[in-house]
Design a protein around this motif. Structure first.
Motif, PDB file in Angstrom:
ATOM      1  N   SER A 271      -7.262 -29.894  -2.528  1.00 34.43           N
ATOM      2  CA  SER A 271      -8.308 -28.900  -2.815  1.00 34.43           C
ATOM      3  C   SER A 271      -7.771 -28.015  -3.936  1.00 34.43           C
ATOM      4  CB  SER A 271      -8.637 -28.061  -1.566  1.00 34.43           C
ATOM      5  OG  SER A 271      -7.457 -27.526  -1.005  1.00 34.43           O
ATOM      6  N   PRO A 272      -8.655 -27.331  -4.664  1.00 29.53           N
ATOM      7  CA  PRO A 272      -8.154 -26.430  -5.717  1.00 29.53           C
ATOM      8  C   PRO A 272      -7.249 -25.362  -5.100  1.00 29.53           C
ATOM      9  CG  PRO A 272     -10.537 -26.666  -5.879  1.00 29.53           C
ATOM     10  CD  PRO A 272     -10.119 -27.304  -4.590  1.00 29.53           C
ATOM     11  N   PRO A 273      -6.346 -24.762  -5.892  1.00 27.18           N
ATOM     12  CA  PRO A 273      -5.485 -23.717  -5.335  1.00 27.18           C
ATOM     13  C   PRO A 273      -6.294 -22.467  -4.984  1.00 27.18           C
ATOM     14  CG  PRO A 273      -5.019 -24.069  -7.685  1.00 27.18           C
ATOM     15  CD  PRO A 273      -6.041 -25.080  -7.288  1.00 27.18           C
ATOM     16  N   ASP A 274      -6.743 -22.385  -3.757  1.00 28.34           N
ATOM     17  CA  ASP A 274      -7.598 -21.294  -3.283  1.00 28.34           C
ATOM     18  C   ASP A 274      -7.291 -21.107  -1.799  1.00 28.34           C
ATOM     19  OD1 ASP A 274      -9.665 -19.709  -2.291  1.00 28.34           O
ATOM     20  OD2 ASP A 274     -11.186 -20.606  -3.606  1.00 28.34           O
ATOM     21  N   MET A 275      -6.631 -19.990  -1.462  1.00 29.68           N
ATOM     22  CA  MET A 275      -6.163 -19.795  -0.081  1.00 29.68           C
ATOM     23  C   MET A 275      -7.300 -19.639   0.916  1.00 29.68           C
ATOM     24  SD  MET A 275      -3.003 -20.260   0.037  1.00 29.68           S
ATOM     25  CE  MET A 275      -2.760 -19.827   1.745  1.00 29.68           C
ATOM     26  N   ARG A 276      -8.534 -19.413   0.414  1.00 34.06           N
ATOM     27  CA  ARG A 276      -9.628 -19.230   1.372  1.00 34.06           C
ATOM     28  C   ARG A 276      -9.861 -20.485   2.204  1.00 34.06           C
ATOM     29  NH1 ARG A 276     -13.813 -16.685  -2.845  1.00 34.06           N
ATOM     30  NH2 ARG A 276     -12.978 -18.494  -3.969  1.00 34.06           N
ATOM     31  N   LEU A 277      -9.506 -21.661   1.663  1.00 38.41           N
ATOM     32  CA  LEU A 277      -9.717 -22.890   2.441  1.00 38.41           C
ATOM     33  C   LEU A 277      -8.764 -22.984   3.644  1.00 38.41           C
ATOM     34  CD1 LEU A 277     -11.322 -25.482   2.804  1.00 38.41           C
ATOM     35  CD2 LEU A 277      -9.614 -26.634   1.429  1.00 38.41           C
TER      36      LEU A 277
END
Ligand code: NDP
Ligand code: MG
Length: 406
Positions: A271-277
């Motif tokens: 997944s893209p680097p996005d901590m919300r996932l």
């Protein structure tokens, strides 16, 4: 004729976010904003940023807010807090917050060793903890895992690599896992040699190529100490011997880790680097729901890259393996030394290249114990910080031994 079955929504999970004003904390609030029918905010905590905390409280209407820094607690303006929200103050207030009987899940997003208190209190009550604070497992992995097992609490990883491994593992029994491979971006100094790093500035170390994070973990990513801490985190969380944990550099930060199984098959999570996932996955686990995290732009994808880590330039990695192998008091000592050294580097008081040697010196000079208590770990945490406070880049330091407990 039977009427069609009505699928009822599960009751919302009630969430406490410790460290809600930080990078993980604000990403977590984005997730909470997005899923109001599934997740309710019961409590929020900050250390000194009380104004941001009170704004968050206006938006999310929690039952509790906590300000842990006593100085901030003395000067804050109580009248700016929503009247229905109860205010707690002082370092121990997080324990009150997480033990509210209505709490279903605690997000542990305080930075550093200060994160242990809230996680420990939540696990003592058998709560589920979505933990970003890897320092807790680095310091006291065996004690924390044992507490969770005894009290029926659950630890769900938020760190993107450990979330990826958790997702890839599913219910696979440990004996069917060959190895896990943690990916790392390589940080802002990937490709550089130690000679090039002598005069690194704070601004350069804080310029992470792929992730936007708080200052401590950003410096940890520049020294690769973050990956070292993650090796130790994986060692305790997944009960894996260190020789079955590998690290590979993947500059794009899209593949968040690999699991290789006994039959040679490899599963990864992307997944893209996005901590919300990973935050959302820990909060809604085992469900997958539409959320605010960015998606992979499939039509723009081209190549992803991999390289072996440069152990000579980044000696933190070997330190991580050593700590994972020896266990006992090593994690608490290296963690505290690193926090102190990073704090001094950020204050302009220690050279970048002295951070890891300061941690190694503390590790080598401490009196090792294989099965420490929490109180022993707290003593060593204090000792290691004092050791690093004496380190200077200009003159050799005097070596002291850590005291033995009677
Ligand atoms: P930040 O520095 O952005 O935020 C830290 C939070 O902790 C703030 O809410 C801060 O409050 C609070 N805090 C700081 N000191 C104390 C203290 N002594 N007692 C109680 N609360 C305190 O950190 P990050 O969000 O970047 O990191 C948080 C944790 O998550 C770390 O353990 C990190 O390793 C881990 N992590 C972070 C990732 C990221 O993408 N940022 C990724 C993976 C893991 P205040 O604002 O008032 O100072
Ligand atoms: Mg990580």
């Amino acid at each position: 004729m039977s009427s069609p079955a009505v699928k009822s929504e599960p009751a919302p999970r009630r969430v406490v976010v410790l460290g809600s004003t930080g990078s993980i904390g604000t990403s977590c609030l984005d997730v909470l904003d997005h899923l109001p029918d599934r997740l309710r905010t019961l409590g929020l905590s900050a250390h000194s940023s009380w104004e941001t905390l009170f704004e968050q409280a206006h938006r999310l209407r929690p039952r509790w807010v906590a300000v842990t820094d006593p100085d901030a607690a003395r000067t804050l303006d109580r009248s700016r807090l929503d009247g229905a929200c109860r205010l707690l103050t002082g370092p121990d207030s997080v324990a009150t917050l997480v033990t509210d009987p209505d709490v279903d899940i605690v997000v542990s997003a305080i930075v550093g060793s200060a994160g242990l208190l809230g996680t420990w209190a939540a696990l003592e009550k058998g709560k589920t903890v979505a933990f970003a604070n890897k320092e807790t497992l680095v310091m006291a992995g065996p004690l924390v895992m044992d507490l969770a097992a005894r009290r029926g609490g659950r630890l769900l990883p938020v760190d993107s690599e450990h979330s990826a491994i958790f997702q890839a593992l599913g219910d696979t029994p440990p004996e069917q896992v060959e190895r896990v491979v943690l990916t790392g971006s390589g940080g802002p100094f990937r490709g550089r040699k130690a000679n090039d790093l002598a005069g690194v500035t704070v601004a350069e170390a804080l310029r992470h190529p792929t992730w936007n994070m708080g200052p401590k973990i950003t410096v940890d990513s520049a020294t690769l100490m973050n990956k070292a801490l993650e090796i130790i985190e994986a060692r305790w969380l997944f009960d894996l011997p260190p020789e079955r944990i590998e690290v590979i550099i993947h500059p794009e930060s899209v593949i968040h880790s690999f699991v290789e199984f006994k039959d040679g098959s490899v599963l990864a999570q992307l997944s893209p680097p996005d901590m919300r996932l990973p935050i959302q996955y820990a909060l809604t686990w085992p469900e997958r729901l539409p959320g605010p995290a960015r998606r992979l732009p499939w039509r723009e994808l081209s190549a992803w890259h991999f390289e072996q880590p440069d152990h000579e330039t980044f000696p933190a990695l070997q330190l991580g393996y050593e700590v994972a192998r020896r266990g006992g008091t090593c994690g608490a000592v290296v963690n505290a030394a690193n926090e102190a050294a990073v704090g001094r580097f950020l204050a302009g008081d220690l050279r970048f290249l002295d951070i890891v040697p300061a941690c190694r010196a503390a590790l080598e000079n401490h009196n090792f114990s294989a099965n420490p208590t929490l109180a022993e770990l707290a003593d060593l945490d204090r000792w290691a910080r004092q050791e690093v406070a004496c380190w200077t880049s200009l003159r050799p330091r005097t070596v002291t031994r850590s005291p033995r407990r009677p």
